[in-house]
Design a protein around this motif. Structure first.
Motif, PDB file in Angstrom:
ATOM      1  N   ALA A 197       0.815  -1.192   0.000  1.00 41.92           N
ATOM      2  CA  ALA A 197       0.000   0.000   0.000  1.00 41.92           C
ATOM      3  C   ALA A 197       0.860   1.258   0.000  1.00 41.92           C
ATOM      4  CB  ALA A 197      -0.931   0.000   1.198  1.00 41.92           C
ATOM      5  N   LEU A 198       2.010   1.182   0.663  1.00 34.69           N
ATOM      6  CA  LEU A 198       2.867   2.378   0.690  1.00 34.69           C
ATOM      7  C   LEU A 198       3.401   2.707  -0.695  1.00 34.69           C
ATOM      8  CD1 LEU A 198       4.941   1.871   3.974  1.00 34.69           C
ATOM      9  CD2 LEU A 198       3.030   3.421   3.602  1.00 34.69           C
ATOM     10  N   ALA A 199       4.001   1.725  -1.349  1.00 36.18           N
ATOM     11  CA  ALA A 199       4.587   1.990  -2.665  1.00 36.18           C
ATOM     12  C   ALA A 199       3.510   2.332  -3.681  1.00 36.18           C
ATOM     13  CB  ALA A 199       5.401   0.791  -3.131  1.00 36.18           C
ATOM     14  N   GLY A 200       2.425   1.580  -3.683  1.00 36.20           N
ATOM     15  CA  GLY A 200       1.343   1.827  -4.621  1.00 36.20           C
ATOM     16  C   GLY A 200       0.610   3.120  -4.349  1.00 36.20           C
ATOM     17  N   GLY A 201       0.674   3.583  -3.101  1.00 40.96           N
ATOM     18  CA  GLY A 201      -0.013   4.816  -2.732  1.00 40.96           C
ATOM     19  C   GLY A 201       0.868   6.043  -2.835  1.00 40.96           C
ATOM     20  N   GLY A 202       2.024   5.898  -3.497  1.00 40.15           N
ATOM     21  CA  GLY A 202       2.917   7.041  -3.648  1.00 40.15           C
ATOM     22  C   GLY A 202       3.664   7.397  -2.374  1.00 40.15           C
ATOM     23  N   ARG A 203       3.746   6.443  -1.448  1.00 40.52           N
ATOM     24  CA  ARG A 203       4.414   6.705  -0.164  1.00 40.52           C
ATOM     25  C   ARG A 203       5.645   5.819  -0.006  1.00 40.52           C
ATOM     26  NH1 ARG A 203      -0.309   5.379   3.597  1.00 40.52           N
ATOM     27  NH2 ARG A 203       1.312   5.546   5.173  1.00 40.52           N
ATOM     28  N   GLY A 204       6.308   5.519  -1.123  1.00 39.15           N
ATOM     29  CA  GLY A 204       7.475   4.650  -1.112  1.00 39.15           C
ATOM     30  C   GLY A 204       8.601   5.133  -0.226  1.00 39.15           C
ATOM     31  N   ASP A 205       8.683   6.436  -0.008  1.00 46.46           N
ATOM     32  CA  ASP A 205       9.741   6.973   0.848  1.00 46.46           C
ATOM     33  C   ASP A 205       9.562   6.541   2.310  1.00 46.46           C
ATOM     34  OD1 ASP A 205       7.426   8.598   0.857  1.00 46.46           O
ATOM     35  OD2 ASP A 205       8.562  10.343   1.528  1.00 46.46           O
ATOM     36  N   GLU A 206       8.391   6.032   2.665  1.00 45.62           N
ATOM     37  CA  GLU A 206       8.142   5.561   4.029  1.00 45.62           C
ATOM     38  C   GLU A 206       8.547   4.101   4.233  1.00 45.62           C
ATOM     39  OE1 GLU A 206       4.179   6.472   5.486  1.00 45.62           O
ATOM     40  OE2 GLU A 206       4.033   8.097   4.026  1.00 45.62           O
ATOM     41  N   LEU A 207       8.833   3.387   3.145  1.00 51.35           N
ATOM     42  CA  LEU A 207       9.143   1.965   3.251  1.00 51.35           C
ATOM     43  C   LEU A 207      10.305   1.644   4.188  1.00 51.35           C
ATOM     44  CD1 LEU A 207       8.545   0.702  -0.382  1.00 51.35           C
ATOM     45  CD2 LEU A 207       7.330  -0.011   1.670  1.00 51.35           C
ATOM     46  N   PRO A 208      11.438   2.344   4.117  1.00 47.40           N
ATOM     47  CA  PRO A 208      12.548   1.980   5.004  1.00 47.40           C
ATOM     48  C   PRO A 208      12.190   2.021   6.489  1.00 47.40           C
ATOM     49  CG  PRO A 208      13.335   3.417   3.274  1.00 47.40           C
ATOM     50  CD  PRO A 208      11.824   3.397   3.170  1.00 47.40           C
ATOM     51  N   SER A 209      11.281   2.879   6.883  1.00 43.02           N
ATOM     52  CA  SER A 209      10.914   2.936   8.303  1.00 43.02           C
ATOM     53  C   SER A 209       9.935   1.824   8.680  1.00 43.02           C
ATOM     54  CB  SER A 209      10.303   4.297   8.646  1.00 43.02           C
ATOM     55  OG  SER A 209       9.055   4.472   7.983  1.00 43.02           O
ATOM     56  N   GLN A 210       9.332   1.176   7.691  1.00 41.95           N
ATOM     57  CA  GLN A 210       8.336   0.138   7.947  1.00 41.95           C
ATOM     58  C   GLN A 210       8.842  -1.283   7.669  1.00 41.95           C
ATOM     59  OE1 GLN A 210       5.305   0.980   9.281  1.00 41.95           O
ATOM     60  NE2 GLN A 210       6.192   3.023   9.357  1.00 41.95           N
ATOM     61  N   VAL A 211       9.832  -1.408   6.791  1.00 40.51           N
ATOM     62  CA  VAL A 211      10.338  -2.719   6.379  1.00 40.51           C
ATOM     63  C   VAL A 211      11.831  -2.772   6.691  1.00 40.51           C
ATOM     64  CG1 VAL A 211      10.632  -4.300   4.443  1.00 40.51           C
ATOM     65  CG2 VAL A 211       8.621  -2.805   4.532  1.00 40.51           C
ATOM     66  N   ASP A 212      12.205  -3.614   7.662  1.00 42.50           N
ATOM     67  CA  ASP A 212      13.622  -3.686   8.025  1.00 42.50           C
ATOM     68  C   ASP A 212      14.356  -4.748   7.207  1.00 42.50           C
ATOM     69  OD1 ASP A 212      12.931  -6.119   9.159  1.00 42.50           O
ATOM     70  OD2 ASP A 212      13.196  -5.436  11.215  1.00 42.50           O
ATOM     71  N   ASP A 213      15.672  -4.782   7.348  1.00 45.27           N
ATOM     72  CA  ASP A 213      16.496  -5.709   6.581  1.00 45.27           C
ATOM     73  C   ASP A 213      16.152  -7.164   6.868  1.00 45.27           C
ATOM     74  OD1 ASP A 213      17.811  -3.646   5.327  1.00 45.27           O
ATOM     75  OD2 ASP A 213      19.555  -3.695   6.647  1.00 45.27           O
ATOM     76  N   ALA A 214      15.790  -7.496   8.093  1.00 46.42           N
ATOM     77  CA  ALA A 214      15.448  -8.872   8.434  1.00 46.42           C
ATOM     78  C   ALA A 214      14.224  -9.339   7.645  1.00 46.42           C
ATOM     79  CB  ALA A 214      15.201  -9.003   9.934  1.00 46.42           C
ATOM     80  N   LEU A 215      13.238  -8.475   7.497  1.00 43.27           N
ATOM     81  CA  LEU A 215      12.048  -8.832   6.723  1.00 43.27           C
ATOM     82  C   LEU A 215      12.408  -9.002   5.256  1.00 43.27           C
ATOM     83  CD1 LEU A 215       9.051  -9.348   6.368  1.00 43.27           C
ATOM     84  CD2 LEU A 215       8.713  -6.875   6.239  1.00 43.27           C
ATOM     85  N   LEU A 216      13.195  -8.093   4.714  1.00 42.64           N
ATOM     86  CA  LEU A 216      13.612  -8.220   3.319  1.00 42.64           C
ATOM     87  C   LEU A 216      14.373  -9.513   3.085  1.00 42.64           C
ATOM     88  CD1 LEU A 216      14.701  -4.607   2.329  1.00 42.64           C
ATOM     89  CD2 LEU A 216      12.673  -5.859   1.585  1.00 42.64           C
ATOM     90  N   ASP A 217      15.283  -9.855   4.003  1.00 42.57           N
ATOM     91  CA  ASP A 217      16.043 -11.097   3.877  1.00 42.57           C
ATOM     92  C   ASP A 217      15.124 -12.317   3.875  1.00 42.57           C
ATOM     93  OD1 ASP A 217      18.421  -9.685   3.777  1.00 42.57           O
ATOM     94  OD2 ASP A 217      18.913 -10.031   5.895  1.00 42.57           O
ATOM     95  N   ALA A 218      14.013 -12.226   4.575  1.00 41.84           N
ATOM     96  CA  ALA A 218      13.084 -13.351   4.673  1.00 41.84           C
ATOM     97  C   ALA A 218      12.198 -13.502   3.436  1.00 41.84           C
ATOM     98  CB  ALA A 218      12.207 -13.203   5.911  1.00 41.84           C
ATOM     99  N   VAL A 219      11.978 -12.422   2.692  1.00 45.21           N
ATOM    100  CA  VAL A 219      11.027 -12.487   1.585  1.00 45.21           C
ATOM    101  C   VAL A 219      11.607 -12.169   0.205  1.00 45.21           C
ATOM    102  CG1 VAL A 219       9.049 -12.005   3.085  1.00 45.21           C
ATOM    103  CG2 VAL A 219      10.193 -10.124   1.928  1.00 45.21           C
ATOM    104  N   VAL A 220      12.854 -11.737   0.147  1.00 42.44           N
ATOM    105  CA  VAL A 220      13.448 -11.368  -1.140  1.00 42.44           C
ATOM    106  C   VAL A 220      14.764 -12.121  -1.330  1.00 42.44           C
ATOM    107  CG1 VAL A 220      14.379  -9.476  -2.527  1.00 42.44           C
ATOM    108  CG2 VAL A 220      12.449  -9.055  -1.005  1.00 42.44           C
ATOM    109  N   PRO A 221      14.840 -12.978  -2.354  1.00 40.68           N
ATOM    110  CA  PRO A 221      16.123 -13.642  -2.603  1.00 40.68           C
ATOM    111  C   PRO A 221      17.141 -12.625  -3.100  1.00 40.68           C
ATOM    112  CG  PRO A 221      14.539 -14.197  -4.326  1.00 40.68           C
ATOM    113  CD  PRO A 221      13.815 -13.370  -3.306  1.00 40.68           C
ATOM    114  N   ALA A 222      18.312 -12.621  -2.496  1.00 41.70           N
ATOM    115  CA  ALA A 222      19.352 -11.666  -2.882  1.00 41.70           C
ATOM    116  C   ALA A 222      20.720 -12.312  -2.715  1.00 41.70           C
ATOM    117  CB  ALA A 222      19.264 -10.407  -2.020  1.00 41.70           C
ATOM    118  N   ALA A 223      21.612 -12.000  -3.631  1.00 37.14           N
ATOM    119  CA  ALA A 223      22.982 -12.516  -3.583  1.00 37.14           C
ATOM    120  C   ALA A 223      23.793 -11.792  -4.637  1.00 37.14           C
ATOM    121  CB  ALA A 223      22.992 -14.015  -3.854  1.00 37.14           C
ATOM    122  N   PRO A 224      25.117 -11.856  -4.525  1.00 39.26           N
ATOM    123  CA  PRO A 224      25.957 -11.320  -5.602  1.00 39.26           C
ATOM    124  C   PRO A 224      25.674 -12.088  -6.903  1.00 39.26           C
ATOM    125  CG  PRO A 224      27.272 -11.822  -3.651  1.00 39.26           C
ATOM    126  CD  PRO A 224      25.906 -12.394  -3.421  1.00 39.26           C
TER     127      PRO A 224
END
Length: 70
Positions: free
Chosen positions: A1-28
């Motif tokens: 809702a934040l990104a779709g509602g034009g409030r993407g700048d609020e995402l870092p305060s709502q989504v921490d690195d631990a959550l991203l690590d759990a839901v987004v595959p990332a690697a070099p």
């Protein structure tokens, strides 16, 4: 809702690195094909692979894509 509602700048305060690590595959690039295979297995027939912003990484991205296609 934040990104779709034009409030993407609020995402870092709502989504921490631990959550991203759990839901987004990332690697070099050298490891991303193995990470994607571990996360997705045979459940995925296609995916979107974003190209790097820095052209210096094009070769590594291309190699990762070639490994994913193999």
């Amino acid at each position: 809702a934040l990104a779709g509602g034009g409030r993407g700048d609020e995402l870092p305060s709502q989504v921490d690195d631990a959550l991203l690590d759990a839901v987004v595959p990332a690697a070099p690039y050298a490891e991303i094909d193995a990470v994607l295979r571990a996360w997705l297995g045979d459940a995925c027939g296609a995916l979107t692979f974003p190209m790097p912003a820095d052209p210096a990484h094009d070769g590594a991205a291309r190699a990762a894509i070639e490994r994913l296609r193999a």
